[in-house]
Structures are given as structure tokens and as C-alpha cells.
Enzyme design. Structure first.
Site, PDB file in Angstrom:
ATOM      1  N   LYS A 190     -10.357  -5.092 -15.953  1.00 28.94           N
ATOM      2  CA  LYS A 190      -9.435  -4.027 -15.805  1.00 28.94           C
ATOM      3  C   LYS A 190      -9.991  -2.869 -16.539  1.00 28.94           C
ATOM      4  O   LYS A 190     -10.292  -2.757 -17.682  1.00 28.94           O
ATOM      5  CB  LYS A 190      -7.878  -4.223 -16.527  1.00 28.94           C
ATOM      6  CG  LYS A 190      -7.015  -3.243 -16.083  1.00 28.94           C
ATOM      7  CD  LYS A 190      -5.708  -3.734 -16.351  1.00 28.94           C
ATOM      8  CE  LYS A 190      -4.479  -2.638 -16.104  1.00 28.94           C
ATOM      9  NZ  LYS A 190      -3.238  -2.863 -16.371  1.00 28.94           N
TER      10      LYS A 190
ATOM     11  N   SER B 207       0.178  -2.874 -12.820  1.00 25.16           N
ATOM     12  CA  SER B 207      -0.937  -1.749 -12.763  1.00 25.16           C
ATOM     13  C   SER B 207      -2.203  -2.586 -12.587  1.00 25.16           C
ATOM     14  O   SER B 207      -3.246  -2.005 -12.074  1.00 25.16           O
ATOM     15  CB  SER B 207      -0.811  -0.827 -14.083  1.00 25.16           C
ATOM     16  OG  SER B 207      -0.955  -1.719 -15.160  1.00 25.16           O
TER      17      SER B 207
ATOM     18  N   SER C 203       2.656  -5.958 -15.717  1.00 22.90           N
ATOM     19  CA  SER C 203       1.178  -5.645 -14.965  1.00 22.90           C
ATOM     20  C   SER C 203       0.299  -6.797 -14.870  1.00 22.90           C
ATOM     21  O   SER C 203      -0.739  -6.452 -14.384  1.00 22.90           O
ATOM     22  CB  SER C 203       0.596  -4.325 -15.504  1.00 22.90           C
ATOM     23  OG  SER C 203       1.316  -3.455 -15.022  1.00 22.90           O
TER      24      SER C 203
END
Ligand code: GLN
Length: 498
Positions: free
Chosen positions: A81, A164, A188
Site C-alpha cells: 500500500k 482505503s 481499511s
């Protein structure tokens, strides 16, 4: 089980074995995934790739494998990420503020994985500063694009992958990486895992170091793995966790654990708490049906359902959306045009430079949260909002401790619905916030939680089951998830065309 022949269908555990046995080379595996990434740039998962860097790491792994110096995950590729800073790729946190930024150091989590031989495929898209539930808030153009686009859910490319960590979940589901890192502040990891039909775990707060993770809400942010199986999550979580006391003041002084050891333990007699507040009117019937099916399966494995109550579940939304923005407003003050990233090109004086830099660099959702955060922390409102929220946060944590007197783990849905259409809620921040209802309580309490695929709901979209445990009960969650996955095949389903 027969080993699938396609490299991209192998799990992390299988890849590690094949590499150690010399049946695959790290370069071959890396090339295979890089080619897949190139073929599916349309999904918008990756924000940075660099085949030269990836292949150099893979060659180094092959040399170690050949010389008998292989480490635990030697040659297994993974993508991160883009909220973890790394020296080999960009570090944007999905923000225009950090566009083109590159860190001078590596995050603890990514370097721990690298030290075990993980090869990095690149960086994955996410909502700006991890604020969002749909990955529609990224300000970064993915590889192959000139402007930002929403990340697509591989199960239906007209839908969001969740957020997210949307790029992470979509990339794992589309087999563009065997596993990815994610971060979870209010859901997330769990929510995008649920929306994309993969497995993800957020450990107890403080278990994985936050060093080198771009900060959103420091009392909530936690890193964790996203993969296809609980077995892979166990391997990766063991690698990612452990004390980092010198570099993260909230890192816990608890030794790293081998989460793979207890995966096969029997779950006969396990008491599964079902919070009544998680099964109310707000839960869509299609999601409920898949969750109920999973609970029946767990009962077949010997688990016993126990009705429980988490009475302040609804309050977790206002509490989270006060505390997280408050912390964000403070954390994001560092983006002032001086220390890192974007600086406005034209300004009259220092104050004007700050204003223009921040007006240009931050997106709408981030600005909204900075404003909420500064408001709730301001003199005259602090007691009414921030302090009150902190008190209720404590009560929410106490509710869990009461619940854990009656049960060993808690189960329920991850989100009230399946993944929604791109654009459906993008003009309505509150609609996004409300959809976080089942993940926020555990986050506020700092508890470990995970999502595992348990079927499909409307429009054939994946549904996840959330498992929550008491502090440091990650091994128990992974054990329950693994036993479930041994008895079912939801985690092996893949979107058409991948
Ligand atoms: N959806 C939540 C938010 O927007 C959670 C995000 C997260 O966990 N990073 O804040």
C-alpha cells in the site's frame, strides 16, 4: 489439494515452497506477475512499478536460494500500500501533496518483509492519507494513466474495491500479486478484503510498528497483510509484527509470534459471540444470508453461537469521526510546503505559502477532516466533542471486555452491503461514514479483526465475515479462519477473466 499450475494461482505458502524446492525461480515468478500487472493496468491498482528494481531483488533471491542462504519468504513477491514509505519506490499516500515524493528510509513493516526475502512488485493505490471507504479519494494517477481514476473491483469493474486499501485488495483478487500490505484505521483492511473476496487481518493496536507508515490517526492506524488465505495471512503477519520500541512509541513490547503454529487447532467448543447490534435493520439481506451461512459452517466445525450485545455500536461512528479527524488535523500539519512534497509556485509571504500549498495539495475529503479535526479540538468545543468522544471510546472498549466474558471470538458482517457502484456515494461523505459501522467499534477498542470470504451477495459480489478477538488473539482468529477455509472453498473463487 493439488497444486495449481498457474504461478498466479499459487498462495504465498505454495510459492515459498516451490521456490525453496527450486521448482520455480524468483525471477520467473516476478516476471510472471509484472506481465500480469502490465496487462491489467486498467484496474488502476498500481501507482508505481519499476521492473528493474523488482528483478534485481528477484535475482538476489535466486542467488540466496542457490547458495543455501534462503530466508523464510525468499523470492515471494508482494506489493505495498502506498502509505508505507520505501526507498525503492515512490511514497505518495494517495496525495498530490506527496506526488513524486521518495523516502530516504524504509518503513519497519516493509523492511521486515524484505529481510525475509520478499521481492517488491511496487506500490498500490489507496485513498488519500487512507481516508475513505471506496478508493475514490486517491489523487494519484495509477501506472498507465495521466490523471487519477477510481480503482476498479475485479469482480465488477463498475464497482469500487473498497478502501482505503482498495489497490491492495483489488490487486490480490485479480492475482496481480500473491499478497499485499494494507493499513486499517477504521476498517481499511477488513472492508476492502470483504468487497474483493480476499482475506485480511488487522492485528491488535501496537503489534505492528507504525514507523514509516504515513500517519492518519495515530491512536488507530495499524498495518496488516491482505492475501487469499488465512494461512498466508498467518505467515505474513508473523513477519510483520514485533516490537519496534525505539522508533514507534506505541509499539508494544510483546515478542513476535508464529501464527502458523496453531492454524489447525480444533475449534470444537469455541464460543462465537454474535452482537445483536450487528444484525439489525441496517444489514442488507444478501449480506446477512452469506454471513448466516458461514456461521452455520462454523457450527458444523464445533463452534457454539452465543448472543451478545455491543450496545454502543452506533456511537462508534460519531466517536470515530471526531477522534480520527482530530488526530489527522494534527498529523497533517507537517505538510506545510517546507519539509516535504508540494509547495505552491506563487505566494506573497510565509502564511500565504502555507495556505496556497495546503489548498492545492490536499483533496476535498482531507480538507473536510482537517476542518472537523481543528473544530473539535478548538477552545470551547474540545470538552463537548473531543473529550466526550474519548470517554465513549473507553466505554466501547469496556463493552468488548464484557462481551469477551461470554465468548472467545466475535463474528458478524464487515460492511452492511456488498461493494457499491463507482460514483454512487462519492458526493455523500456521510453515506460513506455510515457504512463503516461494523468495523469502527473494534478499531476504537484497538482489537484485532479480520475478514474472510464467505460467499456472494447481490450481483454476485463477494461478502466477508468479520472475526474479532480480544487483545493479542490474532492466532485464534487465524485458526478459526483457517479451519473455515479448510472446510469451504469461497477463498479459492476468483473473478472471471483472472
Ligand atoms: N473508512 C474509514 C475512514 O474513512 C476508515 C479508513 C481507514 O481505515 N484507513 O476513515
Amino acid at each position: 489439494m493439488q497444486i495449481p499450475t498457474q504461478i498466479h494461482d499459487l498462495t504465498v505458502a505454495q510459492l515459498a515452497q516451490q521456490l525453496q524446492a527450486g521448482r520455480l525461480s524468483a525471477v520467473e515468478v516476478a516476471q510472471h506477475f509484472l506481465a500480469r500487472v502490465q496487462n491489467r493496468l486498467d484496474l488502476g491498482c498500481y501507482v508505481d512499478i519499476n521492473p528493474e528494481v523488482t528483478l534485481a531483488q528477484a535475482r538476489a533471491s535466486d542467488a540466496r536460494l542457490a547458495s543455501g542462504h534462503a530466508r523464510g519468504l525468499e523470492g515471494v513477491p508482494m506489493a505495498h500500500k502506498d502509505i508505507f514509505v520505501t526507498t525503492d519506490f515512490c511514497a505518495t499516500a494517495g496525495s498530490k501533496m506527496l506526488k513524486g515524493y521518495r523516502s530516504s528510509f524504509d518503513s519497519t513493516v516493509t523492511s521486515k518483509l524484505g529481510n525475509l526475502g520478499v521481492v517488491s512488485l511496487g506500490k498500490l493505490n489507496c485513498d488519500e492519507f487512507a481516508m475513505g471507504s471506496s478508493n475514490e479519494n486517491s489523487a494519484i494517477a495509477p501506472v498507465g494513466f495521466d490523471a487519477p481514476i477510481p480503482v476498479k473491483n475485479p469482480w465488477d469493474t463498475t464497482r469500487i474495491p473498497g478502501g482505503s486499501s482498495g489497490g491492495s485488495a483489488a490487486a490480490v483478487a485479480a492475482r496481480l500479486t500473491p499478497a499485499a500490505t494494507g493499513t486499517d484505521t477504521g476498517g481499511s483492511i477488513r472492508q476492502p478484503a470483504s468487497f474483493c473476496g480476499i482475506t485480511g487481518i488487522k492485528p491488535t493496536y501496537g503489534r505492528a510498528s507504525r514507523y514509516g507508515m504515513v500517519a492518519f490517526a495515530s491512536s488507530l492506524d495499524q498495518a496488516g497483510p491482505m492475501a487469499r488465505t488465512a494461512e498466508d495471512c498467518a505467515l505474513l503477519l508473523s513477519a510483520m509484527c514485533g516490537p519496534d520500541l525505539d522508533r514507534d512509541s506505541t509499539s508494544l513490547d510483546v515478542p513476535a509470534e508464529d501464527y502458523s503454529r496453531t492454524l489447525n487447532d480444533s475449534i470444537a467448543g469455541l464460543r462465537i459471540g454474535l452482537p445483536q447490534e450487528f444484525f439489525g435493520d441496517g444489514l442488507a439481506p444478501d449480506v446477512r444470508a452469506a454471513v448466516d451461512g458461514a456461521l452455520k459452517e462454523l457450527e458444523k466445525l464445533g463452534a457454539k453461537p452465543v448472543p451478545i450485545s455491543l450496545p454502543r455500536t452506533e456511537l462508534s461512528i460519531p466517536v470515530y469521526y471526531i477522534i480520527a479527524p482530530a488526530e489527522a488535523s494534527s498529523n497533517l500539519s507537517r505538510f506545510d510546503g517546507v519539509k516535504f512534497g508540494h509547495r505552491a509556485a506563487h505566494y506573497t509571504d510565509l502564511a500565504d505559502m502555507y495556505k496556497k500549498t495546503r489548498a492545492e495539495g490536499f483533496g476535498d475529503e482531507v480538507k473536510r477532516r482537517i476542518m472537523i479535526g481543528t473544530y473539535v479540538l478548538s477552545h470551547g468545543y474540545y470538552d463537548a466533542y473531543y473529550l466526550q468522544a474519548q470517554k465513549i471510546r473507553r466505554m466501547i472498549a469496556d463493552d468488548f471486555q464484557n462481551a469477551f466474558k461470554q465468548c472467545d471470538v466475535i463474528a458478524g458482517p464487515v460492511a452492511p452491503t456488498v461493494a457499491w457502484k463507482i460514483g454512487e456515494k462519492s458526493d455523500d461523505p456521510v453515506a460513506n461514514y455510515l457504512a463503516d459501522i461494523y468495523t469502527l467499534p473494534g478499531s476504537l477498542a484497538g482489537l484485532p479483526g479480520m475478514s474472510i470470504p464467505v460467499g456472494f451477495g447481490n450481483e454476485n459480489m463477494p461478502v466477508g465475515l468479520q472475526l474479532m478477538g480480544n487483545y493479542f488473539q490474532e492466532a485464534k482468529l487465524l485458526n478459526v479462519a483457517h479451519r473455515f477455509q479448510q472446510a469451504t472453498d469461497w477463498h479459492t473463487r476468483k473473478p472471471a477473466g483472472f
